[in-house]
Design a protein around this motif. Structure first.
Motif, PDB file in Angstrom:
ATOM      1  N   LEU A  48       0.837  -1.198   0.000  1.00 19.35           N
ATOM      2  CA  LEU A  48       0.000   0.000   0.000  1.00 19.35           C
ATOM      3  C   LEU A  48       0.875   1.252   0.000  1.00 19.35           C
ATOM      4  CD1 LEU A  48      -2.740   1.418   0.188  1.00 19.35           C
ATOM      5  CD2 LEU A  48      -2.661   1.078   2.677  1.00 19.35           C
ATOM      6  N   LYS A  49       1.961   1.219   0.751  1.00 19.16           N
ATOM      7  CA  LYS A  49       2.875   2.360   0.781  1.00 19.16           C
ATOM      8  C   LYS A  49       3.522   2.573  -0.593  1.00 19.16           C
ATOM      9  CE  LYS A  49       3.845   1.657   5.686  1.00 19.16           C
ATOM     10  NZ  LYS A  49       4.869   1.524   6.752  1.00 19.16           N
ATOM     11  N   ARG A  50       3.914   1.467  -1.224  1.00 21.74           N
ATOM     12  CA  ARG A  50       4.525   1.597  -2.553  1.00 21.74           C
ATOM     13  C   ARG A  50       3.510   2.099  -3.581  1.00 21.74           C
ATOM     14  NH1 ARG A  50       7.373  -3.138  -0.700  1.00 21.74           N
ATOM     15  NH2 ARG A  50       5.771  -4.493  -1.595  1.00 21.74           N
ATOM     16  N   ALA A  51       2.248   1.694  -3.428  1.00 23.79           N
ATOM     17  CA  ALA A  51       1.209   2.179  -4.342  1.00 23.79           C
ATOM     18  C   ALA A  51       0.974   3.680  -4.156  1.00 23.79           C
ATOM     19  CB  ALA A  51      -0.097   1.408  -4.108  1.00 23.79           C
ATOM     20  N   ARG A  52       1.032   4.131  -2.905  1.00 22.78           N
ATOM     21  CA  ARG A  52       0.919   5.581  -2.671  1.00 22.78           C
ATOM     22  C   ARG A  52       2.067   6.311  -3.362  1.00 22.78           C
ATOM     23  NH1 ARG A  52       0.366   4.466   3.398  1.00 22.78           N
ATOM     24  NH2 ARG A  52      -1.870   4.194   3.816  1.00 22.78           N
ATOM     25  N   LEU A  53       3.287   5.779  -3.174  1.00 23.53           N
ATOM     26  CA  LEU A  53       4.452   6.413  -3.801  1.00 23.53           C
ATOM     27  C   LEU A  53       4.322   6.450  -5.318  1.00 23.53           C
ATOM     28  CD1 LEU A  53       7.550   5.094  -1.808  1.00 23.53           C
ATOM     29  CD2 LEU A  53       6.709   7.448  -1.924  1.00 23.53           C
ATOM     30  N   ALA A  54       3.746   5.405  -5.875  1.00 25.92           N
ATOM     31  CA  ALA A  54       3.601   5.345  -7.336  1.00 25.92           C
ATOM     32  C   ALA A  54       2.733   6.485  -7.857  1.00 25.92           C
ATOM     33  CB  ALA A  54       3.018   4.004  -7.758  1.00 25.92           C
ATOM     34  N   THR A  55       1.804   6.958  -7.020  1.00 30.83           N
ATOM     35  CA  THR A  55       0.958   8.083  -7.451  1.00 30.83           C
ATOM     36  C   THR A  55       1.735   9.394  -7.442  1.00 30.83           C
ATOM     37  OG1 THR A  55       0.113   8.707  -5.255  1.00 30.83           O
ATOM     38  CG2 THR A  55      -1.030   6.913  -6.403  1.00 30.83           C
ATOM     39  N   LEU A  56       2.845   9.428  -6.710  1.00 30.23           N
ATOM     40  CA  LEU A  56       3.652  10.646  -6.610  1.00 30.23           C
ATOM     41  C   LEU A  56       4.828  10.650  -7.569  1.00 30.23           C
ATOM     42  CD1 LEU A  56       3.879  10.855  -2.687  1.00 30.23           C
ATOM     43  CD2 LEU A  56       2.368  12.209  -4.157  1.00 30.23           C
ATOM     44  N   GLU A  57       5.401   9.477  -7.817  1.00 34.47           N
ATOM     45  CA  GLU A  57       6.688   9.421  -8.500  1.00 34.47           C
ATOM     46  C   GLU A  57       6.614   9.766  -9.988  1.00 34.47           C
ATOM     47  OE1 GLU A  57       7.996   5.552  -7.138  1.00 34.47           O
ATOM     48  OE2 GLU A  57       9.386   6.501  -5.727  1.00 34.47           O
ATOM     49  N   HIS A  58       5.405   9.796 -10.555  1.00 40.01           N
ATOM     50  CA  HIS A  58       5.296  10.226 -11.952  1.00 40.01           C
ATOM     51  C   HIS A  58       5.417  11.744 -12.069  1.00 40.01           C
ATOM     52  CE1 HIS A  58       1.175  11.150 -10.606  1.00 40.01           C
ATOM     53  NE2 HIS A  58       1.136  11.988 -11.616  1.00 40.01           N
ATOM     54  N   HIS A  59       5.329  12.443 -10.944  1.00 35.41           N
ATOM     55  CA  HIS A  59       5.372  13.902 -10.963  1.00 35.41           C
ATOM     56  C   HIS A  59       6.825  14.384 -11.028  1.00 35.41           C
ATOM     57  CE1 HIS A  59       4.643  18.084  -9.994  1.00 35.41           C
ATOM     58  NE2 HIS A  59       3.344  17.875 -10.016  1.00 35.41           N
ATOM     59  N   PRO A  60       7.154  15.258 -11.971  1.00 37.55           N
ATOM     60  CA  PRO A  60       8.558  15.690 -12.116  1.00 37.55           C
ATOM     61  C   PRO A  60       9.072  16.481 -10.910  1.00 37.55           C
ATOM     62  CG  PRO A  60       7.111  16.984 -13.539  1.00 37.55           C
ATOM     63  CD  PRO A  60       6.288  15.857 -13.008  1.00 37.55           C
ATOM     64  N   GLY A  61       8.204  17.004 -10.093  1.00 37.97           N
ATOM     65  CA  GLY A  61       8.629  17.785  -8.945  1.00 37.97           C
ATOM     66  C   GLY A  61       8.889  16.970  -7.693  1.00 37.97           C
ATOM     67  N   PHE A  62       8.779  15.636  -7.808  1.00 36.48           N
ATOM     68  CA  PHE A  62       8.897  14.777  -6.624  1.00 36.48           C
ATOM     69  C   PHE A  62      10.127  13.891  -6.710  1.00 36.48           C
ATOM     70  CE2 PHE A  62       7.944  10.816  -4.263  1.00 36.48           C
ATOM     71  CZ  PHE A  62       7.692  11.349  -3.017  1.00 36.48           C
ATOM     72  N   LYS A  63      10.880  13.831  -5.611  1.00 40.78           N
ATOM     73  CA  LYS A  63      11.979  12.880  -5.468  1.00 40.78           C
ATOM     74  C   LYS A  63      11.782  12.128  -4.156  1.00 40.78           C
ATOM     75  CE  LYS A  63      15.474  15.506  -8.027  1.00 40.78           C
ATOM     76  NZ  LYS A  63      16.815  16.150  -7.952  1.00 40.78           N
ATOM     77  N   VAL A 189      -8.019  10.587  11.586  1.00 40.13           N
ATOM     78  CA  VAL A 189      -8.076  10.954  10.175  1.00 40.13           C
ATOM     79  C   VAL A 189      -8.476   9.735   9.340  1.00 40.13           C
ATOM     80  CG1 VAL A 189      -6.810  12.063   8.286  1.00 40.13           C
ATOM     81  CG2 VAL A 189      -6.195  12.565  10.676  1.00 40.13           C
ATOM     82  N   TYR A 190      -9.335   9.954   8.354  1.00 40.08           N
ATOM     83  CA  TYR A 190      -9.765   8.855   7.482  1.00 40.08           C
ATOM     84  C   TYR A 190      -9.912   9.394   6.062  1.00 40.08           C
ATOM     85  CZ  TYR A 190     -14.416  10.891   7.187  1.00 40.08           C
ATOM     86  OH  TYR A 190     -15.460  11.748   6.924  1.00 40.08           O
ATOM     87  N   GLY A 191      -9.991   8.483   5.105  1.00 44.73           N
ATOM     88  CA  GLY A 191     -10.188   8.875   3.717  1.00 44.73           C
ATOM     89  C   GLY A 191      -9.458   7.934   2.778  1.00 44.73           C
ATOM     90  N   PRO A 192      -9.513   8.202   1.453  1.00 39.61           N
ATOM     91  CA  PRO A 192      -8.828   7.370   0.465  1.00 39.61           C
ATOM     92  C   PRO A 192      -7.350   7.202   0.778  1.00 39.61           C
ATOM     93  CG  PRO A 192     -10.305   8.913  -0.622  1.00 39.61           C
ATOM     94  CD  PRO A 192     -10.291   9.293   0.829  1.00 39.61           C
ATOM     95  N   TRP A 193      -6.839   6.016   0.541  1.00 38.87           N
ATOM     96  CA  TRP A 193      -5.461   5.630   0.811  1.00 38.87           C
ATOM     97  C   TRP A 193      -5.169   5.525   2.310  1.00 38.87           C
ATOM     98  CZ3 TRP A 193      -2.773   3.749  -3.154  1.00 38.87           C
ATOM     99  CH2 TRP A 193      -3.097   4.180  -4.450  1.00 38.87           C
ATOM    100  N   GLY A 194      -6.215   5.404   3.113  1.00 39.30           N
ATOM    101  CA  GLY A 194      -6.051   5.364   4.561  1.00 39.30           C
ATOM    102  C   GLY A 194      -5.343   4.119   5.058  1.00 39.30           C
ATOM    103  N   ARG A 195      -4.963   4.185   6.331  1.00 34.09           N
ATOM    104  CA  ARG A 195      -4.237   3.067   6.940  1.00 34.09           C
ATOM    105  C   ARG A 195      -5.151   1.868   7.165  1.00 34.09           C
ATOM    106  NH1 ARG A 195      -1.924   5.781  12.102  1.00 34.09           N
ATOM    107  NH2 ARG A 195      -2.461   3.725  12.906  1.00 34.09           N
TER     108      ARG A 195
END
Length: 342
Positions: A48-63, A189-195
């Protein structure tokens, strides 16, 4: 772009976590350069953590850097490379019960990791460090709503004690090094991508799987459930307002939430308690099937009710949560269906 944004990147620790991912998305959306740090620990499914990262890593402003924050040399290398002026520190070993079962891991992650970030931030002259505290610090306090002016001297779990320790450590750095630090006491806290160890995820998974949900204290509990988008708005607004000394602070009648040093602590929640049974019934309606309820006694380390006094955060940054429990859970279930192919 907000006037506080600069060309220098923002470091977000816990970037692969639930709130961390959403904070990164919001910062990237307004044109920030974001450097994420996370250890990808197995406290819950790392997929789940890697899937969250995958949503960010396509962005050129993210490392991203996979680092254990207790490794000071590794953290220092990232800070030296990035030279940030702001940090949002969300990384932690979460969980009240986990801290009881494994106190060593909790303290290493929550205290050793935090002092590493404080010291690295101090060396780089941060304009602002915003960090995650927790409503759990209120412990045995029964006065509601919880106010940042209440005593937090009686924690009922080591997780709570570690978060109070974070606040004390932050004040010390604000005093000694004039490092602007703001702590946010998160409520539920709750919502999409939650724990997956939190109520919304646990209950939704069980209902879809026709498995019993465990309801502690026989449902006679209330929580200040707050939707993640509302929380992230509050985090960003706080980040944009660096902590400053309170000129009215009086050492003879000291406020708990501010200081003569550049230090602030706020509650960030919904200012409304929802009964656990109401929460379950709302999920049942959204999913369209009843839960199998297993009513259990109170757990060690739990409290009956949480409710945040958010007046200070409303006053200082305009924080105003607006998502109803029905709308928020509806969005969560929609995400859950898509992510799990239900």
């Amino acid at each position: 772009m907000n006037e506080m944004t600069t060309l220098r990147p923002v470091i977000v620790t816990g970037a692969a976590g639930f709130i961390g991912m959403h904070v990164c998305e919001r910062l990237l959306a307004r044109g920030e350069q974001v450097v994420g740090i996370d250890a990808i620990t197995p406290y819950y499914d790392p997929a789940l953590k890697r899937a969250r990262l995958a949503t960010l890593e396509h962005h050129p402003g993210f490392k991203f850097h996979k680092i254990d924050l207790a490794d000071f040399a590794a953290v220092t290398r990232v800070f030296d490379e990035v030279s940030p002026d702001r940090v949002v520190h969300l990384a932690a070993q979460p969980g009240v019960r986990a801290s009881i079962d494994d106190p060593i891991t909790s303290i290493r992650a929550n205290c050793d990791g935090f002092v590493t970030v404080l010291e690295a931030g101090r060396r780089h002259g941060l304009a602002h460090l915003v960090y995650a505290s927790s409503s759990s610090v209120y412990g045995a306090n029964r006065t509601l709503p919880y106010s940042t002016e209440h005593s937090v001297n009686h924690p009922v779990s080591l997780y709570a004690a570690s978060k109070k320790a974070n606040e004390l450590m932050a004040h010390t750095f604000a005093h000694v090094h004039k490092l602007p630090v703001t702590g946010l006491r998160f409520f539920t806290v709750y919502g999409p991508w939650g724990r997956p160890d939190m109520a919304a995820y646990l209950f939704t998974r069980a209902i879809f799987a026709n498995e019993p949900i465990r309801i502690f204290n026989k449902g006679d509990m209330w929580r200040d459930f707050t939707y993640v988008d509302d929380i992230v708005e509050g985090v960003i607004r706080t980040l944009d307002r660096p902590a400053a000394p309170n000129p009215a602070w009086n050492a003879e009648r000291p406020e708990n939430s501010s200081s003569y040093a550049p230090y602030r602590v706020y509650n960030i929640g919904n200012n409304r308690s929802v009964n656990l049974m109401e929460f379950v019934e709302t999920l049942e309606k959204i999913i369209g099937k009843p839960a199998i309820r297993q009513l259990l006694p109170m757990q060690a380390g739990d409290v009956l009710e949480t409710r945040a006094d958010i007046s200070a955060l409303q006053r200082d940054v305009g924080f105003s949560p607006s998502t109803s429990i029905a709308d928020g859970l509806g969005r969560f279930v929609e995400w859950y269906r898509k992510y799990h192919g239900v």
